[in-house]
Design a protein around this motif. Structure first.
Motif, PDB file in Angstrom:
ATOM      1  N   PHE A 178       0.824  -1.211   0.000  1.00 16.21           N
ATOM      2  CA  PHE A 178       0.000   0.000   0.000  1.00 16.21           C
ATOM      3  C   PHE A 178       0.857   1.258   0.000  1.00 16.21           C
ATOM      4  N   PHE A 179       1.858   1.327   0.883  1.00 10.75           N
ATOM      5  CA  PHE A 179       2.668   2.544   0.980  1.00 10.75           C
ATOM      6  C   PHE A 179       3.540   2.723  -0.260  1.00 10.75           C
ATOM      7  N   ALA A 180       4.016   1.611  -0.828  1.00 16.20           N
ATOM      8  CA  ALA A 180       4.757   1.711  -2.084  1.00 16.20           C
ATOM      9  C   ALA A 180       3.851   2.212  -3.207  1.00 16.20           C
ATOM     10  N   LEU A 181       2.579   1.823  -3.152  1.00 15.38           N
ATOM     11  CA  LEU A 181       1.618   2.258  -4.160  1.00 15.38           C
ATOM     12  C   LEU A 181       1.323   3.757  -4.014  1.00 15.38           C
ATOM     13  N   ILE A 182       1.283   4.228  -2.769  1.00 15.13           N
ATOM     14  CA  ILE A 182       1.125   5.673  -2.543  1.00 15.13           C
ATOM     15  C   ILE A 182       2.292   6.429  -3.156  1.00 15.13           C
ATOM     16  N   LYS A 183       3.503   5.910  -2.954  1.00 17.98           N
ATOM     17  CA  LYS A 183       4.690   6.541  -3.527  1.00 17.98           C
ATOM     18  C   LYS A 183       4.604   6.574  -5.051  1.00 17.98           C
ATOM     19  N   VAL A 184       4.119   5.473  -5.636  1.00 16.25           N
ATOM     20  CA  VAL A 184       3.950   5.416  -7.089  1.00 16.25           C
ATOM     21  C   VAL A 184       2.930   6.445  -7.550  1.00 16.25           C
ATOM     22  N   SER A 185       1.805   6.552  -6.831  1.00 17.43           N
ATOM     23  CA  SER A 185       0.725   7.457  -7.240  1.00 17.43           C
ATOM     24  C   SER A 185       1.152   8.921  -7.157  1.00 17.43           C
ATOM     25  N   LEU A 186       2.001   9.261  -6.183  1.00 23.17           N
ATOM     26  CA  LEU A 186       2.464  10.644  -6.042  1.00 23.17           C
ATOM     27  C   LEU A 186       3.432  11.042  -7.147  1.00 23.17           C
TER      28      LEU A 186
END
Length: 500
Positions: A178-186
């Motif tokens: 999830f947190f890696a996905l947040i980093k990707v989305s930003l």
């Protein structure tokens, strides 16, 4: 294989499929006639009790009709597997029978929306490279039935029936938390989200405008817009605040879009195929066969490059009749360098461009880019002047011109190509950098195009037509263009490999 997993005889979906089909029919009806519901709510207090009774009876009759239709769709939807063919018959009044050979099946995907997750069924989509008429969607199967159907098709398709009962458990090639996905989305392209948001707002305004026009209240809406537009023009802080608000919403929408689509992204490599699992509100499971991929594009922007991540886009064969061509595009986000190399090694085991020199487009291409920028600037200035009616709005050119110049120079420098014995690599991009890998045997047609202006500069465009669309290399020197053109024709004529 027990009777429940026997697909040699016609069988139906799970009975829960009636509910899925019914809700889908209701959703389409509501989407098409939402304005009638809006008018009903607005005029509710003015409608007499006698008329309300008739309206309620009509709505109830319509709901019953939709339920009967859902049941008939369910009852007449039957499928089976015979002699390496998937057979489907469906229809209420107009009956149709479809037969798809396994070698034409491109993907077998699982999907679960919110309703399907609640009632614990899976939607199975069988995709082909041909006409949209051959696309099959089985709305409701249990996980056991869906897995058995997928295995029955993929196992027979690869002629490896001996392994049909072996359950392999492997470490995933890629798993994005999830947190890696947040980093990707930003690190996504938020400008795209902003433009999409503006398009949605414009579309919504058009619908509101049409609604007020039907109600005969157009003057009321025009007066409201004129009053608020005048206040907005006189307050620079409001304009800046509005732009900041739109930017924040664009970033948040990018985060929400990426998380919803790629939640719990997991990628496995099994038997020369990629198995991709992802999704939150709509869960998807996609099997991507190596031989069905037409070409791939590896992309990153400066922030992604700094973080050491990129995303890979897989293009599959499409037909001009397919309405949702985006469904034929599969994207894996959050890939690190080692994972990109593993996927490239799976698809292009002999790929090696280390000793090759990049070939860039001619300077004529730069001039053509600048010409397009001038046209876009002129259009923007005309729209802004007509919208605000004030020449002071032209100050925005002091910001736009440097941006356009910088974007043009970057686009020109990123446009290149190189090729080895079997694979063509095409570079492109502006903010993002894209590297497209195209095996020559996947090319169905190649064209050498030259305008009168290009002929004077001794340059030409090369267009590669594949089953997934066109790839263009613009404005390269005519001698290099002919060399690449002739080599591509040679590879097309001599290749023994099948493009599907």
């Amino acid at each position: 294989m027990d009777n429940k997993e026997d697909f040699s005889q016609f069988r139906r979906q799970s009975q829960k499929g009636i509910l899925v089909i019914y809700i889908n029919i209701l959703y389409k009806a509501l989407k098409a006639f939402w304005f009638l519901l809006f008018l009903f709510i607005q005029k509710f207090s003015e409608i007499s009790e006698d008329k309300l009774v008739y309206i309620y009876i009509g709505v109830a009759a319509l709901l019953i009709f939709f339920l009967i239709r859902a049941f008939l769709i369910f009852k007449n939807f039957q499928f089976k597997i015979v002699h390496n063919h998937f057979i489907l018959k469906k229809g209420i009044l107009k009956k149709t029978n479809t037969s798809i050979p396994f070698d034409r099946i491109q993907n077998i995907n699982f999907k679960q929306n919110i309703i399907q997750q609640i009632i614990d069924v899976h939607e199975v989509n069988i995709e082909t490279a041909g006409s949209s008429k051959a696309e099959i969607s089985i709305k409701a199967l249990s996980y056991k039935e869906a897995s058995a159907l997928k295995q029955a098709i993929t196992v027979l398709d690869t002629n490896s029936c001996a392994t049909s009962n072996i359950e392999t458990v492997e470490k995933p090639l890629l798993k994005v938390g999830f947190f890696a996905l947040i980093k990707v989305s930003l690190t996504e392209n938020h400008l795209q989200s902003l433009l999409l948001l503006l398009a949605v707002l414009v579309g919504f305004f058009q619908q509101i405008n049409d609604l007020f026009d039907r109600l005969g209240k157009q003057d009321l809406l025009d007066n409201y817009i004129t009053k608020n537009t005048s206040s907005l023009e006189s307050n620079v802080l409001l304009i800046v605040g509005f732009l900041i608000l739109l930017s924040v919403i664009a970033v948040l929408s990018s985060v929400v879009r990426v998380v919803l689509r790629h939640f719990n992204l997991t990628v496995f490599v099994k038997n020369s195929t990629l198995e991709i699992y992802q999704g939150l509100t709509t869960k998807k499971s996609v099997i991507l066969k190596k031989d069905k991929v037409q070409h791939i594009t590896i992309s990153y922007n400066p922030i992604k490059k700094k973080l050491g991540i990129s995303f890979i886009t897989f293009k599959q064969a499409i037909s001009g009749k397919v309405k949702k061509k985006q469904d034929k595009i599969i994207k894996i986000v959050g890939c690190k360098v080692i994972q990109v190399l593993a996927i490239k090694d799976l698809l292009f085991p002999d790929e090696n461009f280390d000793d090759l020199v990049q070939n860039f487009s001619d300077s004529y291409f730069r001039m053509r880019l600048y010409f397009r920028c001038v046209l876009v600037l002129i259009i923007i200035n005309i729209v802004l002047y007509l919208g605000f009616g004030n020449s002071s709005i032209f100050w925005i050119n002091s910001l736009l011109i440097p941006i356009f110049i910088g974007a043009t120079e970057v686009s020109f420098k990123k446009r290149y190509y190189l090729f080895n014995t079997d694979v063509l690599l095409v570079g492109s991009g502006t903010i993002e950098t894209h590297k497209t890998y195209l095996p020559f045997f996947k090319v169905q047609n190649v064209a050498l195009k030259q305008t009168l202006f290009q002929a004077q500069k001794n340059v030409a465009d090369i267009v590669f037509q594949t089953a997934s669309g066109k790839i263009k290399i613009p404005c390269i020197h005519i001698e290099n263009a002919k060399k690449l053109y002739n080599y591509t024709l040679f590879k097309i004529e001599t290749s023994q490999k099948l493009w599907m």
